[in-house]
Design a protein around this motif. Structure first.
Motif, short mmCIF file in Angstrom:
data_model
loop_
_atom_site.label_atom_id
_atom_site.label_comp_id
_atom_site.label_asym_id
_atom_site.label_seq_id
_atom_site.Cartn_x
_atom_site.Cartn_y
_atom_site.Cartn_z
N TYR A 16 0.83 -1.20 0.00
CA TYR A 16 0.00 0.00 0.00
C TYR A 16 0.87 1.25 0.00
O TYR A 16 1.95 1.28 0.61
CB TYR A 16 -0.89 0.04 1.25
CG TYR A 16 -2.05 -0.92 1.23
CD1 TYR A 16 -3.33 -0.51 0.87
CD2 TYR A 16 -1.86 -2.26 1.59
CE1 TYR A 16 -4.40 -1.40 0.87
CE2 TYR A 16 -2.92 -3.15 1.59
CZ TYR A 16 -4.18 -2.72 1.23
OH TYR A 16 -5.24 -3.60 1.23
N ASP A 18 0.08 4.62 1.50
CA ASP A 18 -0.97 5.14 2.38
C ASP A 18 -2.16 4.17 2.32
O ASP A 18 -2.00 2.99 2.61
CB ASP A 18 -1.35 6.57 2.01
CG ASP A 18 -0.16 7.52 2.16
OD1 ASP A 18 0.59 7.37 3.14
OD2 ASP A 18 0.02 8.38 1.28
N SER A 19 -3.34 4.62 1.91
CA SER A 19 -4.49 3.73 1.88
C SER A 19 -4.72 3.12 0.50
O SER A 19 -5.66 2.33 0.30
CB SER A 19 -5.75 4.49 2.32
OG SER A 19 -5.98 5.58 1.43
N LYS A 20 -3.88 3.47 -0.46
CA LYS A 20 -4.07 2.98 -1.82
C LYS A 20 -3.29 1.68 -2.04
O LYS A 20 -2.08 1.61 -1.82
CB LYS A 20 -3.58 4.03 -2.82
CG LYS A 20 -3.75 3.61 -4.28
CD LYS A 20 -3.10 4.61 -5.23
CE LYS A 20 -3.20 4.14 -6.68
NZ LYS A 20 -2.45 5.04 -7.59
N LEU A 21 -3.98 0.65 -2.48
CA LEU A 21 -3.34 -0.62 -2.81
C LEU A 21 -2.62 -0.49 -4.15
O LEU A 21 -3.23 -0.15 -5.15
CB LEU A 21 -4.39 -1.73 -2.88
CG LEU A 21 -3.88 -3.12 -3.24
CD1 LEU A 21 -2.93 -3.65 -2.18
CD2 LEU A 21 -5.07 -4.08 -3.44
N GLN A 60 0.81 -3.97 5.49
CA GLN A 60 -0.49 -4.11 6.15
C GLN A 60 -1.09 -5.50 6.00
O GLN A 60 -1.97 -5.89 6.77
CB GLN A 60 -1.46 -3.06 5.59
CG GLN A 60 -0.99 -1.63 5.80
CD GLN A 60 -1.95 -0.61 5.22
OE1 GLN A 60 -3.16 -0.78 5.30
NE2 GLN A 60 -1.42 0.45 4.62
#
Length: 231
Positions: A16, A18-21, A60
């Motif tokens: 990832y 940040d929150s982007k895969l 993550q």
């Protein structure tokens, strides 16, 4: 006797930014002493993958082991210990511009627990000799060419005798002749036993210095088996 444990191992890892895969279900290993190129278009996840491996981004989901550290279970307090087992070479150098080459390198040794001044002096001399910059020890970064500054960065990455070097576009700001000199330096380091994972767009260099190639493409990391590496 050398351990057969890979220096890098990823299993079902999801990378990832940040929150982007950005990369899905990544699986590969890098053995001790291996040289691997990492290629892919801008934005394909190369830098995010490298940053995950040296614990600048959190893993993550999935499993990763780097230099016998479990990245997926790594605590903040353990990151400095991981960084002592690996080396990181950036495209934009990240040298202290107000300190000499010697003081840039001494800072890293002090920050990673070295205290013996004689040993520090000796180790700095060793890594500068390894990258062909012994005569530049007292120079400031602005007195060096781009290629020389990158050699200082490589020397800095070698100080703690890392098991692997992670290099993110290390020739991206350099002209072709200097880039080839830097690649030769990396190969000399590799021949001495240090594994290398190098992200690059420089396909001429891959052709001149053939090695295993991993490619970030369409959210996956794949082994590149074709003799042509263009995108």
């Amino acid at each position: 006797m050398f351990s057969e444990t890979p220096v890098v191992s990823l299993q079902n890892a999801f990378i990832y930014q940040d929150s982007k895969l950005v990369l899905t279900d990544v699986n590969f290993t890098i053995n001790k002493g291996e040289f691997v190129f990492l290629i892919g278009r801008t934005g394909s996840g190369k830098s995010s993958l490298l940053r995950t491996l040296y614990a600048d981004l959190w893993l993550q989901q999935g499993y990763a082991n780097v230099a016998e550290f479990e990245i997926h279970n790594l605590k903040n307090r353990d990151i400095p210990f991981l960084r002592r087992k690996i080396g990181i070479v950036f495209q934009d150098f990240q040298l202290f511009t107000d300190r000499s080459v010697n003081d840039n390198l001494k800072f890293v040794l002090q920050a990673t627990g070295w205290t013996d001044k004689a040993r520090m002096k000796s180790r700095i001399a060793e890594v500068l000799m390894q990258v062909g910059l012994s005569s530049s020890i007292d120079k400031m970064p602005h007195q060096l060419s781009g290629g020389e500054q990158q050699r200082v960065v490589i020397a800095r990455a070698l100080l703690n005798e890392p098991q692997i070097l992670f290099a993110d576009e290390p020739t991206g700001n350099l002209d072709p002749v200097v880039s080839e000199q830097i690649l030769k330096t990396f190969h000399e380091i590799n021949r001495a036993g240090t594994a290398i994972l190098m992200a690059t767009h420089d396909f001429d260099m891959i052709r001149k210095f053939p090695a295993r190639v991993l490619k970030c493409e369409n959210g996956a990391v794949i082994e590149q088996t074709s003799p042509t590496y263009g995108l």
